[in-house]
Motif scaffolding. Structure first.
Motif, PDB file in Angstrom:
ATOM      1  N   ILE A 238      34.423  44.479  30.200  1.00 43.40           N
ATOM      2  CA  ILE A 238      35.001  43.459  30.317  1.00 43.40           C
ATOM      3  C   ILE A 238      34.773  41.691  29.999  1.00 43.40           C
ATOM      4  CG2 ILE A 238      37.204  42.196  32.289  1.00 43.40           C
ATOM      5  CD1 ILE A 238      36.739  44.764  34.134  1.00 43.40           C
ATOM      6  N   PHE A 239      35.715  41.584  29.923  1.00 45.70           N
ATOM      7  CA  PHE A 239      35.773  39.745  29.584  1.00 45.70           C
ATOM      8  C   PHE A 239      36.441  39.304  30.102  1.00 45.70           C
ATOM      9  CE2 PHE A 239      34.323  41.994  24.859  1.00 45.70           C
ATOM     10  CZ  PHE A 239      33.342  40.573  24.631  1.00 45.70           C
ATOM     11  N   VAL A 240      35.846  38.077  30.697  1.00 45.14           N
ATOM     12  CA  VAL A 240      37.016  37.485  31.595  1.00 45.14           C
ATOM     13  C   VAL A 240      36.368  35.572  31.317  1.00 45.14           C
ATOM     14  CG1 VAL A 240      36.873  36.767  34.318  1.00 45.14           C
ATOM     15  CG2 VAL A 240      35.059  38.854  33.929  1.00 45.14           C
ATOM     16  N   ASP A 241      37.865  35.449  32.022  1.00 43.97           N
ATOM     17  CA  ASP A 241      37.784  33.927  31.019  1.00 43.97           C
ATOM     18  C   ASP A 241      37.370  33.114  33.040  1.00 43.97           C
ATOM     19  OD1 ASP A 241      39.417  31.814  30.304  1.00 43.97           O
ATOM     20  OD2 ASP A 241      40.786  32.142  31.609  1.00 43.97           O
ATOM     21  N   GLY A 242      36.022  32.721  32.442  1.00 41.86           N
ATOM     22  CA  GLY A 242      35.522  32.086  33.497  1.00 41.86           C
ATOM     23  C   GLY A 242      34.255  32.501  33.213  1.00 41.86           C
TER      24      GLY A 242
ATOM     25  N   LEU B  81      35.801  50.684  24.815  1.00 41.38           N
ATOM     26  CA  LEU B  81      36.723  50.648  25.392  1.00 41.38           C
ATOM     27  C   LEU B  81      36.338  48.733  26.271  1.00 41.38           C
ATOM     28  CD1 LEU B  81      38.336  53.677  27.591  1.00 41.38           C
ATOM     29  CD2 LEU B  81      39.478  52.106  25.212  1.00 41.38           C
ATOM     30  N   VAL B  82      36.944  48.032  25.774  1.00 39.05           N
ATOM     31  CA  VAL B  82      36.316  46.684  26.382  1.00 39.05           C
ATOM     32  C   VAL B  82      37.508  45.579  26.876  1.00 39.05           C
ATOM     33  CG1 VAL B  82      35.828  44.680  25.793  1.00 39.05           C
ATOM     34  CG2 VAL B  82      34.912  46.459  24.970  1.00 39.05           C
ATOM     35  N   ALA B  83      38.158  45.495  27.898  1.00 40.50           N
ATOM     36  CA  ALA B  83      39.215  44.399  28.810  1.00 40.50           C
ATOM     37  C   ALA B  83      38.967  43.232  28.486  1.00 40.50           C
ATOM     38  CB  ALA B  83      39.418  45.145  30.066  1.00 40.50           C
ATOM     39  N   GLY B  84      39.888  42.248  28.760  1.00 46.78           N
ATOM     40  CA  GLY B  84      40.066  40.272  28.743  1.00 46.78           C
ATOM     41  C   GLY B  84      41.015  40.747  29.832  1.00 46.78           C
ATOM     42  N   VAL B  85      40.534  40.201  30.564  1.00 53.02           N
ATOM     43  CA  VAL B  85      40.979  39.103  31.478  1.00 53.02           C
ATOM     44  C   VAL B  85      41.682  37.932  31.982  1.00 53.02           C
ATOM     45  CG1 VAL B  85      40.503  41.586  32.876  1.00 53.02           C
ATOM     46  CG2 VAL B  85      39.779  39.143  33.416  1.00 53.02           C
ATOM     47  N   ASP B  86      42.688  37.517  32.114  1.00 52.20           N
ATOM     48  CA  ASP B  86      42.805  36.089  32.240  1.00 52.20           C
ATOM     49  C   ASP B  86      43.834  35.772  33.503  1.00 52.20           C
ATOM     50  OD1 ASP B  86      43.024  33.134  31.105  1.00 52.20           O
ATOM     51  OD2 ASP B  86      45.130  33.628  31.062  1.00 52.20           O
ATOM     52  N   CYS B  87      43.852  34.849  34.186  1.00 51.76           N
ATOM     53  CA  CYS B  87      44.493  33.980  35.258  1.00 51.76           C
ATOM     54  C   CYS B  87      45.494  32.710  34.886  1.00 51.76           C
ATOM     55  CB  CYS B  87      43.538  34.190  36.754  1.00 51.76           C
ATOM     56  SG  CYS B  87      43.922  35.550  37.152  1.00 51.76           S
TER      57      CYS B  87
ATOM     58  N   LEU C  96      31.474  47.598  37.153  1.00 51.17           N
ATOM     59  CA  LEU C  96      31.504  47.107  35.468  1.00 51.17           C
ATOM     60  C   LEU C  96      30.983  46.070  35.250  1.00 51.17           C
ATOM     61  CD1 LEU C  96      35.342  47.821  34.257  1.00 51.17           C
ATOM     62  CD2 LEU C  96      33.709  49.301  34.227  1.00 51.17           C
ATOM     63  N   PRO C  97      30.223  46.172  33.880  1.00 46.47           N
ATOM     64  CA  PRO C  97      29.219  44.824  32.855  1.00 46.47           C
ATOM     65  C   PRO C  97      30.163  43.816  32.903  1.00 46.47           C
ATOM     66  CG  PRO C  97      29.113  47.224  31.976  1.00 46.47           C
ATOM     67  CD  PRO C  97      29.965  47.423  32.981  1.00 46.47           C
ATOM     68  N   THR C  98      30.281  42.983  32.479  1.00 48.44           N
ATOM     69  CA  THR C  98      31.407  41.552  32.402  1.00 48.44           C
ATOM     70  C   THR C  98      30.138  40.178  32.186  1.00 48.44           C
ATOM     71  OG1 THR C  98      30.733  40.624  34.346  1.00 48.44           O
ATOM     72  CG2 THR C  98      33.061  41.776  34.628  1.00 48.44           C
TER      73      THR C  98
END
Length: 235
Positions: A112-116, A39-45, A137-139
């Motif tokens: 989690i892949f993070v835009d940053g 399960l992988v999440a991506g986040v963006d602001c 969590l791993p990022t």
């Protein structure tokens, strides 16, 4: 989420924020502590609709197994940040909203892949590292521009070409050409992921675009939500 000091999320001033970043960086782990993520999440602001210049919209997208999978769920949060914009302290504006967006997902991601940025930050505490430590969590940090450091060597034009990003004599990220003919990305370890693994995971989650699919979808869906909001009639 771990029980973390309040100043790690909402510091009262810049001095407290700077101290918090040093403390978070000391807690960050740059070695692998994750299995193959399912399960992988991506986040963006991003900014909110026109006419609301100091509002933030955070999008979290949950995917399963591979870059070709359809999103399982999304979480969207919008609000006014409590911390003013200061270069190098972006995490304090975004993290509260990202955490709320992640809380809307039905399942906790493995990664989690993070835009940053992650560790590629003046105090080793970019948004990806900040989020990883706070959320436990791993990022992986996936940035579009350099914050500190310089590429070492000439980057090839082929997809997958890479060179180290070096600052003060050490490698802090990888400059990666994710697709031929596009500007490179800055890939950095966030938390519980090594630099080598961070790059491998980004490559595995590419689906023909510049960005890995989790952050590409988060960016795309956040943009669609913004356009919908702007198109709605004012009451």
């Amino acid at each position: 989420m771990n029980d973390v000091p309040p100043d790690w999320i909402r510091p009262p001033d810049l001095d407290a924020a700077r101290l918090a970043q040093h403390e978070i960086a000391e807690r960050a782990e740059a070695a692998d502590r994750l299995d193959q993520p399912r399960l992988v999440a991506g986040v963006d602001c991003a900014g909110a609709a026109r006419g609301a210049p100091d509002r933030i919209r955070a999008m979290a997208v949950l995917l399963e197994s591979s870059a070709k999978s359809r999103p399982l769920a999304t979480g969207l949060v919008e609000g006014v940040p409590a911390f003013r914009y200061v270069s190098g302290f972006l995490g304090f504006r975004e993290i509260p909203f990202i955490l709320d967006a992640l809380a809307k997902l039905p399942r906790r991601p493995d990664l989690i892949f993070v835009d940053g940025h992650g560790l590629s930050h003046p105090r080793g505490c970019g948004t990806a590292t900040h989020l990883g430590v706070v959320a436990d969590l791993p990022t992986v940090g996936v940035a579009k521009s350099i914050l500190v450091g310089r590429p070492e060597g000439e980057l090839g034009q082929e997809a997958g070409s890479r060179v180290p990003l070096v600052w003060k004599g050490r490698e802090i990220a990888t400059v990666l050409r994710s697709k031929r003919g596009v500007n490179p990305l800055l890939i950095s370890a966030g938390h519980r992921v090594s630099q080598e693994t961070a790059v491998r995971l980004v490559m595995e989650w590419l689906a023909g675009y510049r960005l890995p699919e989790p952050t590409r979808l988060a960016d795309k869906l956040a943009g669609e939500a913004r356009r919908t909001s702007e198109a709605a009639p004012l009451l």
